[in-house]
Design a protein around this motif. Sequence first.
Motif, PDB file in Angstrom:
ATOM      1  N   LEU A 116      38.794 -13.528  14.961  1.00 15.55           N
ATOM      2  CA  LEU A 116      39.713 -14.264  15.829  1.00 15.55           C
ATOM      3  C   LEU A 116      39.065 -14.459  17.198  1.00 15.55           C
ATOM      4  CD1 LEU A 116      43.003 -12.229  15.115  1.00 15.55           C
ATOM      5  CD2 LEU A 116      42.138 -14.216  13.859  1.00 15.55           C
ATOM      6  N   ASP A 117      39.461 -15.526  17.864  1.00 15.89           N
ATOM      7  CA  ASP A 117      39.033 -15.734  19.247  1.00 15.89           C
ATOM      8  C   ASP A 117      39.813 -14.749  20.118  1.00 15.89           C
ATOM      9  OD1 ASP A 117      38.278 -18.580  21.216  1.00 15.89           O
ATOM     10  OD2 ASP A 117      39.014 -16.659  21.956  1.00 15.89           O
ATOM     11  N   ARG A 118      39.095 -13.890  20.824  1.00 14.44           N
ATOM     12  CA  ARG A 118      39.796 -12.838  21.592  1.00 14.44           C
ATOM     13  C   ARG A 118      40.689 -13.420  22.689  1.00 14.44           C
ATOM     14  NH1 ARG A 118      35.199  -9.540  24.800  1.00 14.44           N
ATOM     15  NH2 ARG A 118      36.990  -8.467  25.710  1.00 14.44           N
ATOM     16  N   GLU A 119      40.375 -14.633  23.146  1.00  9.49           N
ATOM     17  CA  GLU A 119      41.162 -15.226  24.226  1.00  9.49           C
ATOM     18  C   GLU A 119      42.447 -15.875  23.718  1.00  9.49           C
ATOM     19  OE1 GLU A 119      40.423 -15.000  27.350  1.00  9.49           O
ATOM     20  OE2 GLU A 119      38.452 -14.075  27.096  1.00  9.49           O
ATOM     21  N   THR A 120      42.349 -16.510  22.565  1.00 13.92           N
ATOM     22  CA  THR A 120      43.478 -17.317  22.085  1.00 13.92           C
ATOM     23  C   THR A 120      44.139 -16.794  20.800  1.00 13.92           C
ATOM     24  OG1 THR A 120      42.048 -18.704  20.715  1.00 13.92           O
ATOM     25  CG2 THR A 120      42.364 -19.387  23.013  1.00 13.92           C
ATOM     26  N   GLY A 121      43.404 -15.957  20.072  1.00 10.83           N
ATOM     27  CA  GLY A 121      43.933 -15.501  18.790  1.00 10.83           C
ATOM     28  C   GLY A 121      43.738 -16.500  17.661  1.00 10.83           C
ATOM     29  N   GLN A 122      43.010 -17.573  17.947  1.00 17.12           N
ATOM     30  CA  GLN A 122      42.728 -18.565  16.897  1.00 17.12           C
ATOM     31  C   GLN A 122      41.706 -18.002  15.912  1.00 17.12           C
ATOM     32  OE1 GLN A 122      44.146 -21.867  16.626  1.00 17.12           O
ATOM     33  NE2 GLN A 122      45.524 -20.822  18.039  1.00 17.12           N
TER      34      GLN A 122
END
Lengths: 347, 256
Positions: free
Chosen positions: A93-99
């Motif tokens: 997952l993207d740690r900033e967005t959770g995507q």
Amino acid sequence: MKTKLFPLFAVLLLTGLFLSGCATGMVPSSWPGVMTDGEVAYLAAGSHIYAVNLETHAELWRFEIKAHAFAAPVLTDDGQLIVGGYDHLLYSLDRETGQENWTFEARDRWIGSPLVKGGTIYAPNADYFLYALDLDGNLKWKFEADQSIWGSPVADDQTVYFGTLGRWMFAVSAETGQEVWKTKLDGAILGRPVLSDGVLYIGLFDGAFVALDARTGAILWQKPIDSWIWSGPLLLQDTLFFGDGSGKFYAYSKEGELLWSKPLNGAIVGAPVAVPAGLAIGTEAGNLYFISLDGEIVRSVVVSGAVYDSLAVAGNLLLVSPDKGETLLYAFDDNGAQVWTFIPSKR
Amino acid sequence: MWEAIVNLFSNILLIIYKYMGGNFGVAIILFTILSRLALYPLMQQQIKGTQAMQELQNSKEWQEIQKKYKDDREKLAQEQLRLYRELGINPFASCLPTLIQLPIMFALYQSVVRALASTPAQLLILQNAVYPILGLSDIIPINSKFLWMNLAQPERLYVFGVGIPVLAILTALTTYLQTKLTTPPPANPNDQSAIMSKTMALYMPFFMGWITYTLASGLAVYIIVSNLLGIAQYAMMGKVNWSAILPGKTVRRKQK
């Protein structure tokens, strides 16, 4: 006819409902896993991964998976959050967005946290394999062990070390996945070993604490313990700290000498963490203990559920995620005072 | 109470597993045999009850009552119940061999999942449930593999990449066979118990097949072995109605 057949259909219906209920109730549950980078706490709880800002204690994002996630997520240097699910998928997952960036599918559950080292993700799975992936989720190699791997691996520059439920400790080449050595121990290995100065330290489910030579796999010493050991130890100031199933908390020297032990309330499943006061450890009874390095209980607090392997430290905050209750995350300060809690909003 | 039963079953399964070569499939089969042996007297009683029911349906008294109250269904039902009471017959006897297994099935399903402990949370529950004498750490990890199956998961046999639910099919088939073979041919196909038996024979195999299609395959092993043992028990008593699975013979009986 319909009336006469009612008892039959009622029995069938009840059976269906009961077994469905069983199935739901028996869906493999997990307890929360938490980690932090000092600014954000990443929490795997039930079927969600949460990112919680430690300053505002607000939810930044949440990511839903199809099944439970068990182990604490891990971060990579390039900003990925890696977490395994009981749906057999390892998520990036993207740690900033959770995507979601990518997923990697194995044949069974991801139970132990992966290890990220030198641009490689070493991920243990219950399907008996240790998988080595690059940061794009491509398989570099996989190594088949004798049994399920529940514990996280540790590694030095050349070798990855891990234990299995089948009681074997393995060392494999970090580069190629070739076996370097393996050693049969007396009990199942459920936790992450500690590696220090060429020695591996690990607790066994049959109630023993073992030190092995990391170069050869030879057993250097083995100490009997009162009950099962679930998690790997914490090494702090040349002392190894761990708890057992009877609720006893131990301090051992690296040479295998018992320095002290302390009875606590409830079985100890998780590993302790280092805090300014010394150590913090949770128990199945829902107690959270702050213990000095010489074995004094400085203070203890009670949380809403069992505390398993779900402690993390961010600066002077101790983060705790208990097994039950609507509060997913407690933050305590150095004095054991509760600073804030995180209860996820209902969506 | 329910937890205690599930724990008991889990411990029995693990004891068999420990002392019978560490094969959980064998443990389930032996457990099934033990449970059938434990239920043997009750099953014998049910078989006799079924036989008594058949005799009643063929009796002159019952046929006269049917003739007498053919236009008064309420009175007919009352008379039927009176006869059941007098002769000590359980009208649901033919269903009972299958229905009686349901509570065991519920508990066994939970026990199998519990005993196999395929996640840390389940292992922790098992650790607290297992009797100290068993020594859980000696038998961990529990081998959940049996033949081509993982007993903790729903079963599929993959042939050319296609997953065939062999156990679900066998469960449906053996359930159908057990119900058909152990249910005597009714004297009056329109009788309430005959309708119920017929409906049971139709729906139960699908129902059992669906359950074993979706749940852990350890449960399917129990049901299949239990069905086969049930048929064997009837066969040993000479009560198996082989004509029920031979359509030609059934038609001839109906035409009499």
